[in-house]
Scaffold this motif. Structure first.
Motif, mmCIF file in Angstrom:
data_model
loop_
_atom_site.group_PDB
_atom_site.id
_atom_site.type_symbol
_atom_site.label_atom_id
_atom_site.label_comp_id
_atom_site.label_asym_id
_atom_site.label_seq_id
_atom_site.Cartn_x
_atom_site.Cartn_y
_atom_site.Cartn_z
ATOM 1 N N THR A 132 2.148 73.573 88.530
ATOM 2 C CA THR A 132 1.150 74.649 88.462
ATOM 3 C C THR A 132 1.701 76.012 88.859
ATOM 4 N N GLY A 133 2.875 76.013 89.496
ATOM 5 C CA GLY A 133 3.449 77.270 89.962
ATOM 6 C C GLY A 133 2.741 77.842 91.171
ATOM 7 N N THR A 134 1.908 77.034 91.826
ATOM 8 C CA THR A 134 1.176 77.485 93.002
ATOM 9 C C THR A 134 1.690 76.775 94.248
ATOM 10 N N VAL A 135 1.500 77.433 95.371
ATOM 11 C CA VAL A 135 1.860 76.839 96.660
ATOM 12 C C VAL A 135 0.624 76.145 97.226
ATOM 13 N N ARG A 136 0.751 74.874 97.550
ATOM 14 C CA ARG A 136 -0.377 74.118 98.085
ATOM 15 C C ARG A 136 0.113 73.063 99.070
ATOM 16 N N PHE A 167 4.094 73.225 99.743
ATOM 17 C CA PHE A 167 5.230 73.232 98.831
ATOM 18 C C PHE A 167 4.840 73.960 97.551
ATOM 19 N N LEU A 168 5.851 74.395 96.831
ATOM 20 C CA LEU A 168 5.620 75.046 95.546
ATOM 21 C C LEU A 168 5.508 73.960 94.481
#
Length: 362
Positions: free
Chosen positions: A280-284, A275-276
């Motif tokens: 943090t604005g990151t996909v993890r 998920f985004l």
């Protein structure tokens, strides 16, 4: 036009179809069928990273099953990687097919899925055959896979209930977009008095879901004979998942995370693992909020398996809110609540945020 599959024409990329059968989609699909003469690649091959709005499928996988203009098309999703993230089941209207193999038996099967919708709900009908090969060398199925016709109604606008609903052996947990059901609970438990109990006192069948020490299929060493897709069969030959299907999504998600790969019995979508993260604005990967208990179960007895908590039993876990997800293994991202596939218990979901539809009753 929303799309879940992109193809490459002589003039460049264009949206071919989404997993939804509009007339425009059919028109684009017809164009995609003749791309081989242009010298372009008709689709991203299995195992390759998909683009930002496509399903990755083998070249030439989209096929016209009728041959007559205006008739319905069937989309081949053999080994497809889905990419659509919409939580509305109506965005997946289509007729889907796949050609797969029971590896150990050497038998071929044809999967068939139809998804239709009206203003209130979607109907997903399938023959329960997956869109990927199954029964690999790691599997030990008690029964041979068979086609089993099933039909489910999925609410288009699910809402949270005043209280959650527990999983039950009497209820199918959800259905994936490839037509295979999710059935997380086992009927195995610690029952040393059973004539079928193994050396550890566990039996694979015959236990109600209220058993104190219900076995977690993916926590047991044998995984209940599951194949590489965390699936095995019921006595009638129904192929079903107990966790991550290891199909339909991959470790190369789009900018918004993993796609929808199915719908739970309450109508909320089931996403892959990624998920985004808005913080943090990151996909993890989404992290389960369940934690393995520490210490020992206590003294071994006829009612207690003893030993250290190791994940063999569902009661080895407790919800500590230590991850991203709630007790049902879901969360709201960008306004959409959904369940997420996780690397640890409860694997996909552990309760229903909304009210399950009666069509999921066994």
């Amino acid at each position: 036009m929303k799309s879940s599959l992109k193809t490459k024409s002589c003039d460049g990329y264009y949206d071919a179809i989404r997993l939804g059968g509009s007339g425009l989609a059919a028109l684009c699909l017809s164009a995609g069928l003749i791309l081989s003469g242009c010298g372009g690649s008709a689709a991203v091959s299995d195992g390759a990273a998909s683009d930002d709005s496509g399903v990755s499928v083998d070249e030439g996988s989209s096929s016209d099953t009728s041959g007559d203009a205006g008739d319905a098309f069937s989309v081949d999703i053999t080994n497809a990687i889905f990419t659509e993230t919409s939580g509305d089941c109506a965005d997946y209207d289509n007729t889907l097919e796949a050609s797969v193999t029971d590896i150990q038996r050497g038998f071929g099967f044809d999967a068939a899925v139809t998804i239709s919708s009206d203003s209130d709900s979607c109907t997903l009908t399938s023959n329960s055959i997956p869109n990927h090969d199954f029964n690999d060398a790691s599997a030990h199925f008690a029964n041979s896979v068979a086609e089993v016709s099933q039909s489910f109604h999925i609410p288009r606008n699910p809402s949270s209930a005043s209280s959650t609903t527990s999983l039950s052996q009497r209820l199918v947990n959800g259905v994936m977009l490839n037509g295979v059901v999710l059935d997380l609970l086992s009927a195995g438990c610690y029952n040393p008095s059973s004539p079928m109990a193994d050396a550890d006192g566990n039996t694979a069948i015959g236990c109600p879901d209220t058993s104190d020490w219900l076995l977690d299929p993916l926590g047991a060493d044998s995984k209940f004979g599951a194949d590489a897709h965390n699936a095995h069969t019921q006595p009638g030959g129904l192929y079903h998942y107990h966790g991550n299907p290891n199909a339909m999504f991959d470790s190369n998600p789009g900018p918004n995370g993993s796609p929808v790969i199915g719908f739970a019995a309450d109508g909320f979508p089931i996403y892959g693992s990624y998920f985004l993260d808005p913080d943090t604005g990151t996909v993890r990967k989404a992290v389960s909020g369940y934690t393995l208990k520490t210490g020992s179960r206590g003294t071994k007895s006829t009612n207690n398996p003893g030993g250290a908590y190791d994940g063999t039993y569902i009661d080895d876990w407790e919800f500590t809110n230590a991850g991203d997800l709630d007790a049902c293994n879901g969360m709201t991202v960008d306004g959409q609540y959904g369940y997420y596939v996780t690397d640890a218990y409860p694997w996909v979901l552990n309760c229903f945020r909304g009210a399950p539809d009666s069509s999921f009753n066994k």
